[in-house]
Design an enzyme around this catalytic site. Structure first.
Site, PDB file in Angstrom:
ATOM      1  N   TYR A 115       1.017  -1.103  -0.189  1.00  0.00           N
ATOM      2  CA  TYR A 115       0.081  -0.116  -0.040  1.00  0.00           C
ATOM      3  C   TYR A 115       0.950   1.102  -0.073  1.00  0.00           C
ATOM      4  O   TYR A 115       1.564   1.480   1.265  1.00  0.00           O
ATOM      5  CB  TYR A 115      -0.930   0.031   1.298  1.00  0.00           C
ATOM      6  CG  TYR A 115      -2.035  -1.201   1.406  1.00  0.00           C
ATOM      7  CD1 TYR A 115      -2.319  -2.087   0.152  1.00  0.00           C
ATOM      8  CD2 TYR A 115      -2.668  -1.298   2.356  1.00  0.00           C
ATOM      9  CE1 TYR A 115      -3.054  -2.871   0.187  1.00  0.00           C
ATOM     10  CE2 TYR A 115      -3.398  -2.632   2.551  1.00  0.00           C
ATOM     11  CZ  TYR A 115      -3.706  -3.240   1.567  1.00  0.00           C
ATOM     12  OH  TYR A 115      -4.406  -4.342   1.620  1.00  0.00           O
ATOM     13  N   HIS A 185      -0.531 -11.854   0.664  1.00  0.00           N
ATOM     14  CA  HIS A 185      -1.417 -10.909   0.191  1.00  0.00           C
ATOM     15  C   HIS A 185      -2.303 -11.704  -0.863  1.00  0.00           C
ATOM     16  O   HIS A 185      -3.520 -11.529  -0.971  1.00  0.00           O
ATOM     17  CB  HIS A 185      -0.680  -9.679  -0.271  1.00  0.00           C
ATOM     18  CG  HIS A 185      -1.568  -8.422  -0.319  1.00  0.00           C
ATOM     19  ND1 HIS A 185      -0.976  -7.064  -0.288  1.00  0.00           N
ATOM     20  CD2 HIS A 185      -2.838  -8.240  -0.294  1.00  0.00           C
ATOM     21  CE1 HIS A 185      -1.959  -6.304  -0.173  1.00  0.00           C
ATOM     22  NE2 HIS A 185      -2.916  -6.946  -0.296  1.00  0.00           N
ATOM     23  N   GLY A 267     -18.466  -1.979   0.630  1.00  0.00           N
ATOM     24  CA  GLY A 267     -18.406  -2.036  -1.092  1.00  0.00           C
ATOM     25  C   GLY A 267     -17.792  -0.944  -1.722  1.00  0.00           C
ATOM     26  O   GLY A 267     -18.536  -0.349  -2.635  1.00  0.00           O
ATOM     27  N   GLY A 269     -18.004   2.148  -0.732  1.00  0.00           N
ATOM     28  CA  GLY A 269     -18.617   3.461  -0.628  1.00  0.00           C
ATOM     29  C   GLY A 269     -19.927   2.974  -0.855  1.00  0.00           C
ATOM     30  O   GLY A 269     -20.969   3.885  -0.765  1.00  0.00           O
ATOM     31  N   PHE A 270     -20.361   1.977  -1.687  1.00  0.00           N
ATOM     32  CA  PHE A 270     -21.457   1.739  -2.020  1.00  0.00           C
ATOM     33  C   PHE A 270     -23.044   1.640  -1.380  1.00  0.00           C
ATOM     34  O   PHE A 270     -23.756   1.823  -1.256  1.00  0.00           O
ATOM     35  CB  PHE A 270     -21.643   0.588  -3.163  1.00  0.00           C
ATOM     36  CG  PHE A 270     -23.031   0.133  -3.735  1.00  0.00           C
ATOM     37  CD1 PHE A 270     -23.432   0.816  -4.885  1.00  0.00           C
ATOM     38  CD2 PHE A 270     -23.692  -0.813  -3.162  1.00  0.00           C
ATOM     39  CE1 PHE A 270     -24.656   0.631  -5.509  1.00  0.00           C
ATOM     40  CE2 PHE A 270     -24.954  -1.158  -3.843  1.00  0.00           C
ATOM     41  CZ  PHE A 270     -25.325  -0.325  -5.204  1.00  0.00           C
ATOM     42  N   GLY A 278     -26.899   8.070 -10.193  1.00  0.00           N
ATOM     43  CA  GLY A 278     -26.134   9.155 -10.987  1.00  0.00           C
ATOM     44  C   GLY A 278     -24.670   9.296 -10.824  1.00  0.00           C
ATOM     45  O   GLY A 278     -23.941  10.052 -11.420  1.00  0.00           O
TER      46      GLY A 278
END
Length: 398
Positions: A115, A185, A267, A269-270, A278
């Site tokens: 990262y 990983h 998810g 931010g979903f 939109g």
């Protein structure tokens, strides 16, 4: 892998905007772009301050139910980092965020060498000075990262000698003498998992690593690794929007007494209530990883809003935030699940932590599970070449 797997550097390849966008999306998982290209072609016991009822077991470890994922990369602005969705955060603010999480009882802090590379481990190392004894610290190896420059080279690299050198670098950046849970990983298709587990076992004997974990592995690889060195946790994507682990991985964890750490529990931010039909994520996955995630594409996003409606309805019913509802749902699925949401905002951090206190009655959970299951999610969870690195079985031991 051999040099024949390198990305074709012909002008037609370099000038293909779709290809550039697709390869750039790899940054979210720290995947070397050349590796994604080749795969795409081929595929065309730390103490916790909480009472026992507020702790969860990852193998022999006990942690607060909600952890913190620390996944940042350098920003174009000096002294600033950013997450993989384009949200900037000053490095000092990132340090403060981690310390705030620990102050509020979070005991699981997750990061990885790739990262950044390196920057996330450096920030975590700075943040945990004076707090190290209160947390379970996770990091990961497995990509072919140059341990001096951070440049990501060809292929995955879980050769035992590389693992041991990678851990030395992680310990230095994390400013600690041990890593509580060390993950591979991604499964290296060229190295038997017995060799990987053996290298980690050596590190355990030296006191540099306390526990072993795998991220997105194949089922038989889990069993083989566990036979050499008991696994504390499997770390896979899991959320209301991606329920794949329920079929095989979670039952196997339950069978073997392995904990489960959920990455992307919201998810991308979903499930936070901030994304609409939109919403658009631009055309540069180097800035926002979601720009090349199939389930976040325009048509799929519109269809998938049915799940957002479920989350919003239940959040109102429970008088909580949508993100809190989504995290509480995860926690209710199995007692050994610990999500590690990431954030750049203190307010969102506080909300995520508070999700640990949300409960469901048996009838509520049955009703909510049915509502979630009724929604058919459109679009794959990751670009195809990234998916090709999930569920991989390590080669047999000769």
């Amino acid at each position: 892998m051999t040099k024949s797997h390198r990305v074709d550097q012909s002008p037609s390849n370099i000038d293909n905007p779709q290809r550039r966008q697709f390869l750039a999306s790899a940054a979210f998982l720290g995947v070397a772009p050349w590796l994604l290209s080749s795969l795409g072609e081929a595929a065309a016991q730390t103490a916790s301050p909480q009472p026992a009822s507020q702790r969860r077991k990852l193998g022999a470890l006990e942690v607060f139910p909600v952890g913190l994922g620390c996944q940042w990369k350098p920003s174009p602005d000096d002294g600033t980092a950013q997450d993989y969705f384009g949200s900037p955060i000053d490095r000092s603010a990132a340090v403060a965020l981690i310390r705030r999480a620990v102050d509020q009882g979070v005991t699981l802090i997750d990061t990885a060498e790739v990262y950044g590379p390196f920057i996330s481990e450096e920030i975590v190392g700075d943040a945990l000075q004076g707090l190290r004894e209160t947390v379970v610290l996770e990091s990961k190896f497995g990509f072919n990262v140059d341990l001096e420059t951070g440049k990501i080279g060809e292929g995955l690299n879980s050769r035992p000698e590389h693992i041991k050198r990678a851990v030395e670098g992680s310990l230095r950046r994390l400013r600690t003498d041990r890593i509580d849970v060390l993950y591979q990983h991604r499964v290296d298709p060229l190295v038997p998992i017995e060799d990987v587990a053996g290298a980690v076992k050596d590190l355990v004997a030296e006191g540099k690593v306390l526990h072993f974990g795998l991220s997105e592995p194949g089922l038989e690889t889990i069993r083989r690794a566990h036979a050499v060195l008991p696994l504390a946790a499997i770390q896979n994507e899991y959320s209301m929007v991606w329920r794949g682990p329920e079929a095989d991985v979670l039952p196997l964890c339950e069978e073997l007494g392995i904990g489960f750490v959920s990455w992307a529990p919201l998810g991308y931010g979903f499930l936070t209530g901030t994304i609409t039909a939109g919403s658009r994520f631009g055309d540069d996955p180097e800035r926002d990883f979601r720009a090349w995630v199939p389930r976040m594409a325009e048509d799929a996003l519109a269809a998938n809003m049915a799940l957002v409606d479920v989350v919003r309805t239940w959040a109102q019913r429970k008088e909580v935030k949508p993100a809190q509802l989504a995290l509480a749902w995860l926690l209710a699925q199995k007692p050994f699940i610990v999500p590690i949401p990431g954030t750049t905002k203190a307010a969102h951090l506080d909300e995520n932590i508070a999700a640990a206190a949300i409960t469901f009655t048996e009838d509520e959970l049955h009703e909510l599970n049915a509502a979630v299951a009724a929604v058919k999610i459109e679009g794959a969870r990751l670009p195809p070449p990234v998916l090709a690195m999930s569920g991989v079985e390590a080669p047999p031991k000769a």
